[in-house]
Design an enzyme around this catalytic site. Structure first.
Site, mmCIF file in Angstrom:
data_model
loop_
_atom_site.group_PDB
_atom_site.id
_atom_site.type_symbol
_atom_site.label_atom_id
_atom_site.label_comp_id
_atom_site.label_asym_id
_atom_site.label_seq_id
_atom_site.Cartn_x
_atom_site.Cartn_y
_atom_site.Cartn_z
ATOM 1 N N HIS A 154 0.861 -0.997 -0.008
ATOM 2 C CA HIS A 154 0.002 -0.061 -0.033
ATOM 3 C C HIS A 154 0.921 1.371 -0.010
ATOM 4 O O HIS A 154 0.318 2.304 -0.127
ATOM 5 C CB HIS A 154 -0.834 -0.118 1.216
ATOM 6 C CG HIS A 154 -1.848 -0.945 0.995
ATOM 7 N ND1 HIS A 154 -3.325 -0.724 0.653
ATOM 8 C CD2 HIS A 154 -2.032 -2.374 1.125
ATOM 9 C CE1 HIS A 154 -3.940 -1.881 0.702
ATOM 10 N NE2 HIS A 154 -3.256 -2.871 1.105
ATOM 11 N N ASP A 194 3.841 9.674 -0.724
ATOM 12 C CA ASP A 194 2.737 8.733 -0.258
ATOM 13 C C ASP A 194 2.299 7.789 -1.461
ATOM 14 O O ASP A 194 2.147 7.993 -2.571
ATOM 15 C CB ASP A 194 1.114 9.696 -0.275
ATOM 16 C CG ASP A 194 0.328 9.409 1.207
ATOM 17 O OD1 ASP A 194 0.350 8.253 1.453
ATOM 18 O OD2 ASP A 194 -0.101 10.328 1.663
HETATM 19 P P1 ADP Z 1 -2.822 6.918 5.160
HETATM 20 O O1 ADP Z 1 -3.393 5.553 4.638
HETATM 21 O O2 ADP Z 1 -1.284 7.041 5.001
HETATM 22 O O3 ADP Z 1 -3.346 7.340 6.598
HETATM 23 P P2 ADP Z 1 -4.750 7.863 2.878
HETATM 24 O O4 ADP Z 1 -4.831 9.280 2.782
HETATM 25 O O5 ADP Z 1 -4.451 7.055 1.952
HETATM 26 O O6 ADP Z 1 -3.300 8.123 4.112
HETATM 27 O O7 ADP Z 1 -5.874 7.406 3.906
HETATM 28 C C1 ADP Z 1 -6.302 8.007 4.991
HETATM 29 C C2 ADP Z 1 -7.869 7.657 5.682
HETATM 30 O O8 ADP Z 1 -7.932 8.074 6.862
HETATM 31 C C3 ADP Z 1 -8.785 8.340 4.498
HETATM 32 O O9 ADP Z 1 -10.012 7.727 4.049
HETATM 33 C C4 ADP Z 1 -9.218 9.716 5.161
HETATM 34 O O10 ADP Z 1 -10.513 10.001 5.323
HETATM 35 C C5 ADP Z 1 -9.218 8.901 6.692
HETATM 36 N N1 ADP Z 1 -8.649 9.985 7.665
HETATM 37 C C6 ADP Z 1 -7.632 10.709 7.597
HETATM 38 N N2 ADP Z 1 -7.787 11.651 8.697
HETATM 39 C C7 ADP Z 1 -8.903 11.471 9.490
HETATM 40 C C8 ADP Z 1 -9.496 11.929 10.469
HETATM 41 N N3 ADP Z 1 -8.866 13.102 10.844
HETATM 42 N N4 ADP Z 1 -10.766 11.568 10.756
HETATM 43 C C9 ADP Z 1 -11.271 10.299 10.234
HETATM 44 N N5 ADP Z 1 -10.798 9.919 9.157
HETATM 45 C C10 ADP Z 1 -9.545 10.218 8.590
#
Ligand code: ADP
Length: 452
Positions: free
Chosen positions: A156, A353
């Protein structure tokens, strides 16, 4: 139809449904709904010693098999090697990586324990799909135990150029282990090229040919519906009122050093400094829930951001205007979706990322009649599917400031054109398509030719 066995460090809680389910569970929902399936992985609990037999729970056609990990094994495998060595290296941050042989031994030990517990549960024609950097060696461990099922692996996070990856001690050993998989999936063509080169470099040409890019997507329609619904809900209404007509810039990230948050705050400060016309007119909300708070680097990042937030507000705030709102508490997903729809600018600037789903969620959440602008790091895997974004180098605060200014000044026609160039792709290349493409590749080749 063959049963699907999904293996991941964290297995979804059988009692979590819908809104509370984690990202991976949501992405795999489609694959799991179509056939008999089993989730296998860590239970989320630690014990004195790592368990040898899994706890099994069944919900209809879906089985959950999970192992408790010994406290010391967990610390070495998860915090030590996976998060301390692999995570920074895979995100091109060799300088943040620390290597300890005992951590690496713990990582291998847990992968071996997973394989020993999983192997007896496997049926002859199961398809096994292993997820992410915690489990590079699992396929090789299963093969050593005689498994002949089709084995797939999906990474991922990014895979860096071979010279960088092989600088990590034992890097070559981990890449060699990947050769046990029949399908080796990554997020982007760049990652695929890097991983193929790494495999070729250690003489694994046949395995290099099994590497392919499968960009992960989101459930865009349901996210768009949640955004539209939440935009007219009470929480978004209260938030909108608090903005008193000011334009919203929104960032949403786990608090992680790969997300480029200090540079992003510096970029926003530079906007206020260089482009005075936006003072008093714009509010930037950064939601950054704390993750991995038990790792020192994450604690120091938090301190750094606290300082940045204090400095920016100290320097630019007026009695009636706070330019930066920064919160480290999590926000419920539907509420976030509403906030995304409200935001004129989605600011997504990770230093590196694998994909970045927030960028896709921001696009899905927009009002089709009056969409906002995505400002996106050129080092997010999502770039390939988001041609309408304003791209920035996330290490350059001036470039971030210029892109913010462009986004804030952009007229509706251009915003519409940019958004339209992205929204169909975000919908069509969604979570379901990702699952189906990977499964088709995994099912594709008949019985595996790899020697047990
Ligand atoms: P990572 O897997 O590195 O955290 P991604 O952007 O691919 O980054 O996925 C992050 C996921 O977590 C997304 O679906 C996003 O909406 C969710 N997310 C990130 N920050 C928050 C938050 N503050 N509250 C709820 N969900 C969150």
């Amino acid at each position: 139809m063959s049963r699907l066995v999904l293996v991941a460090n964290r297995v979804p809680n059988p009692n979590d449904r819908g809104a509370t389910a984690g990202g991976l569970a949501v992405a795999l929902r489609d694959a799991v709904s179509r056939r008999d399936a089993m989730w296998f992985g860590w239970s989320g609990s630690t014990a004195e010693a790592t368990a040898t037999t899994p706890q099994i729970e069944t919900r209809g056609r879906l089985t959950y098999a999970t192992l408790d990990l010994g406290k010391e094994d967990y610390r070495r495998y998860y915090q030590g090697f996976a998060n301390g060595s692999l995570w920074p290296t895979l995100h091109y941050r060799l300088g943040l990586s620390h290597f300890d042989r005992a951590d690496y031994a713990g990582y291998r030990k847990v992968n071996n324990a997973f394989a020993v517990a999983l192997a007896p549960l496997l049926r002859r024609d199961d398809l096994v799909w292993v997820h992410d950097f915690h489990l590079f060696p699992l396929g090789a461990e299963l093969r050593r135990l005689g498994a002949r099922q089709r084995l797939g692996f999906f990474l991922h996070v990014p895979f860096p150029p071979p010279g960088l990856f092989f600088a990590m001690p034992r890097g070559a050993e981990l890449v060699a282990d990947l050769a046990a998989y029949d399908v080796i999936g990554v997020q982007t063509e760049e990652d695929a090229g890097n991983l193929r080169a790494a495999l070729a470099n250690i003489g694994q040409k046949a395995a290099a040919a099994r590497v392919a890019a499968f960009p992960i997507g989101i459930e865009a329609d349901s996210f768009a519906r949640a955004a539209a619904k939440s935009a007219s809900g009470i929480e978004t209404a209260r938030f909108r009122q608090s903005l008193v007509g000011r334009t919203l810039v929104l960032g949403v990230d786990r608090l992680d050093y790969t997300k480029g948050l200090p540079q992003r705050f510096a970029g926003f400060a530079q906007l206020l400094n260089q482009f005075e016309q936006h003072r008093q007119r714009v509010t930037y909300l950064q939601v950054a829930p704390v993750s991995r708070g038990d790792v020192a680097q994450y604690r120091s990042l938090r301190r750094e951001l606290d300082e940045w937030a204090g400095r920016i507000n100290g320097q630019y705030a007026d009695p009636d205007w706070m330019p930066l709102r920064y919160m480290t508490r999590a926000v419920a997903r539907p509420t976030l979706a509403g906030f995304m729809r409200l935001a004129r600018v989605g600011l997504v600037t990770p230093l590196r990322d694998g994909m970045n789903l927030v960028a896709k969620e921001y696009v899905a959440a927009q009002d089709p009649a009056d969409p906002g602008v995505l400002v996106l790091s050129r080092f997010a895997g999502a770039v390939a599917q988001l041609p309408g974004a304003l791209l920035v180098n996330p290490l350059d605060p001036d470039e971030i400031a210029e892109a913010l200014d462009t986004a804030l000044e952009m007229g509706r026609e251009e915003r519409l054109a940019r958004w339209r160039s992205m929204e169909a792709g975000v919908r069509e290349q969604g979570a379901q398509a990702w699952c189906q493409d990977f499964m088709a590749a995994l099912e594709g080749g008949g019985p595996t030719a790899i020697a047990a």
